[in-house]
Design an enzyme around this catalytic site. Structure first.
Site, PDB file in Angstrom:
ATOM      1  NE  ARG A 225      -3.359  -1.990   3.065  1.00  0.00           N
ATOM      2  CZ  ARG A 225      -4.652  -1.684   3.188  1.00  0.00           C
ATOM      3  NH1 ARG A 225      -5.070  -0.454   3.060  1.00  0.00           N
ATOM      4  NH2 ARG A 225      -5.527  -2.627   3.439  1.00  0.00           N
ATOM      5  CB  ILE A 226       3.749   2.385   2.098  1.00  0.00           C
ATOM      6  CG1 ILE A 226       2.942   2.325   3.394  1.00  0.00           C
ATOM      7  CG2 ILE A 226       4.689   3.598   2.119  1.00  0.00           C
ATOM      8  CD1 ILE A 226       3.753   2.068   4.657  1.00  0.00           C
TER       9      ILE A 226
ATOM     10  CB  THR B  74      10.246  -5.217   1.641  1.00  0.00           C
ATOM     11  OG1 THR B  74      11.515  -4.910   2.227  1.00  0.00           O
ATOM     12  CG2 THR B  74      10.382  -5.236   0.156  1.00  0.00           C
TER      13      THR B  74
ATOM     14  CB  SER C  21      11.176  -0.721   4.963  1.00  0.00           C
ATOM     15  OG  SER C  21      12.566  -0.998   4.820  1.00  0.00           O
ATOM     16  NE  ARG C  22       9.844  -2.065  11.661  1.00  0.00           N
ATOM     17  CZ  ARG C  22       8.880  -1.162  11.467  1.00  0.00           C
ATOM     18  NH1 ARG C  22       9.077  -0.114  10.706  1.00  0.00           N
ATOM     19  NH2 ARG C  22       7.707  -1.306  12.073  1.00  0.00           N
TER      20      ARG C  22
ATOM     21  CG  ASP D 238      11.742   7.478   9.160  1.00  0.00           C
ATOM     22  OD1 ASP D 238      12.123   8.326   9.989  1.00  0.00           O
ATOM     23  OD2 ASP D 238      10.632   6.915   9.232  1.00  0.00           O
TER      24      ASP D 238
ATOM     25  CD  GLU E  69      14.966   2.440  13.979  1.00  0.00           C
ATOM     26  OE1 GLU E  69      13.901   2.477  14.625  1.00  0.00           O
ATOM     27  OE2 GLU E  69      14.998   2.381  12.741  1.00  0.00           O
TER      28      GLU E  69
ATOM     29  CG  HIS F  58      11.227   4.404  12.976  1.00  0.00           C
ATOM     30  ND1 HIS F  58      11.566   3.089  13.188  1.00  0.00           N
ATOM     31  CD2 HIS F  58      10.063   4.349  12.278  1.00  0.00           C
ATOM     32  CE1 HIS F  58      10.660   2.294  12.664  1.00  0.00           C
ATOM     33  NE2 HIS F  58       9.727   3.043  12.098  1.00  0.00           N
TER      34      HIS F  58
ATOM     35  N   GLY G 183       8.216   7.993  10.252  1.00  0.00           N
ATOM     36  CA  GLY G 183       7.375   7.780   9.064  1.00  0.00           C
ATOM     37  C   GLY G 183       5.906   8.103   9.268  1.00  0.00           C
ATOM     38  CB  SER G 184       3.300   6.575  11.072  1.00  0.00           C
ATOM     39  OG  SER G 184       3.888   6.181  12.313  1.00  0.00           O
TER      40      SER G 184
HETATM   41  C1  DGY Z   1       5.182   1.241  11.352  1.00  0.00           C
HETATM   42  O1  DGY Z   1       3.998   1.455  11.608  1.00  0.00           O
HETATM   43  O2  DGY Z   1       5.656   0.114  11.231  1.00  0.00           O
HETATM   44  C2  DGY Z   1       6.062   2.440  11.199  1.00  0.00           C
HETATM   45  O3  DGY Z   1       7.385   2.098  11.076  1.00  0.00           O
HETATM   46  C3  DGY Z   1       5.849   3.367  12.361  1.00  0.00           C
HETATM   47  O4  DGY Z   1       6.364   4.639  12.025  1.00  0.00           O
END
Ligand code: DGY
Length: 324
Positions: free
Chosen positions: A156-157, A209, A237-238, A262, A267, A286, A288-289
């Site tokens: 989706r992202i 991914t 992602s990670r 990010d 971390e 980190h 992202g959201s």
């Molecule tokens: C997630 O939701 O996995 C994101 O990495 C959080 O920012």
């Protein structure tokens, strides 16, 4: 009938807490500090459901939680799930897929623009009083529009990134994914190709991914070696989907132009990490959201997943590997 007992290990908005309390007996971690694993393990003896994110859900934790039926992750990533251990115990595991796609895609575009146009580097330059001549060639960056973007992981992202790139920035978009997404190709005019071709042709490479056994160090020395010397690499992602040492080496030896990150292997990132001393690398903690609206939506969806899984035995967002 007794309500199910749940433990909320992450701060959530009051309104979301009230919704959970209508359906469950709720206990929560009530501190601004993160709960430690030891403290969490002590609170699980009689709970049916856990709302968390990041905590390793493994055999050790499951043994401390004999009644546990549901773990609702307040994140889209679920690499904290030991899927085998959860499957053995028939635990329902959910994530918040769908609640943060556009927010993370915006951040990825921010990283692409910041790296290509050197925005954070030149912000530091202006603030340090170094701006003393007009039109300095040394400050030139690269275009984003009309360039080629390669997306590894068309979930989706990935699709939200492709939409911005294709419709907003007239980019040529390539993607590599476990399965081909013909509907996305038709909708956005993106092109499916092998990972190798994507790495060779792209000006910007975004990895999006999930972190699994199969994607651990998916981008390693061999993959960086295939990229163009002008390539900009973005990871939101990670940290462990790439070999960070190989990325550092690729940047130091100018095999690629820059990176926007990010996420990191460790971390919070360690202060002596060489990536923090590179002008051509944009680093973020980190986030992202990380905005109020999206975090509210994530908490709400995580709560709905928890309540539905406990009261109906099913939830809309069970992670693929744990679906029946
Ligand atoms: C997630 O939701 O996995 C994101 O990495 C959080 O920012």
């Amino acid at each position: 009938m007794n309500k199910p007992k749940v433990y909320i290990a992450k701060p959530i908005p009051h309104e979301v807490e009230e919704y959970i309390a209508q359906h469950c007996d709720l206990e929560k971690w009530d501190s601004n500090e993160d709960i430690t694993r030891e403290e969490l393990l002590e609170r699980l003896s009689d709970i049916d459901g856990l709302l968390t994110s990041g905590t390793k859900i493994d055999e050790e934790l499951l043994k401390k939680a004999p009644n546990l039926k549901v773990v609702s992750n307040m994140s889209v990533g679920y690499n904290n799930f030991d899927l085998k251990a959860m499957k053995n115990r028939h635990i329902i595991g959910t994530n918040v897929a769908g609640a943060l796609d556009d927010t993370v895609a915006d951040l990825i575009f921010g990283l692409m623009l910041a790296c290509a146009r050197r925005i954070t580097e030149l912000d530091r330059y202006v603030k340090a009083g170094k701006w003393n001549r007009d039109d300095d060639l040394e400050l030139y960056g690269a275009n984003v529009h009309h360039r080629t973007l390669g997306i590894i992981g068309m979930g989706r992202i990935g699709e939200a990134v492709a939409k911005r790139a294709s419709l907003g920035f007239d980019m040529n978009v390539l993607y590599y994914n476990r399965s081909r997404k013909k509907e996305v190709e038709e909708k956005l005019g993106v092109e499916y190709c092998s990972m190798e071709e994507l790495l060779k042709r792209s000006d910007f490479i975004v990895i999006m991914t999930p972190l699994t056994e199969a994607t651990l160090h998916l981008i390693d020395k061999e993959q960086f070696n295939l990229m163009k010397p002008s390539a900009i690499f973005i990871n939101a992602s990670r940290g462990k989907t790439i070999n960070e040492k190989a990325l550092i080496e690729a940047l130091q030896s100018k095999k690629i132009r820059g990176a926007g990150l990010d996420v990191f292997d460790v971390e919070p990132v360690e202060i002596d990490n060489p990536l923090l001393r590179m002008d051509n690398v944009v680093t973020l903690p980190h986030i992202g959201s990380a905005n109020m609206d999206t975090r509210f939506d994530m908490a709400k969806l995580a709560a709905e997943n928890l309540v539905k899984a406990l009261t109906e035995g099913a939830a809309p967002n069970i992670v693929p590997e744990l679906r029946a």
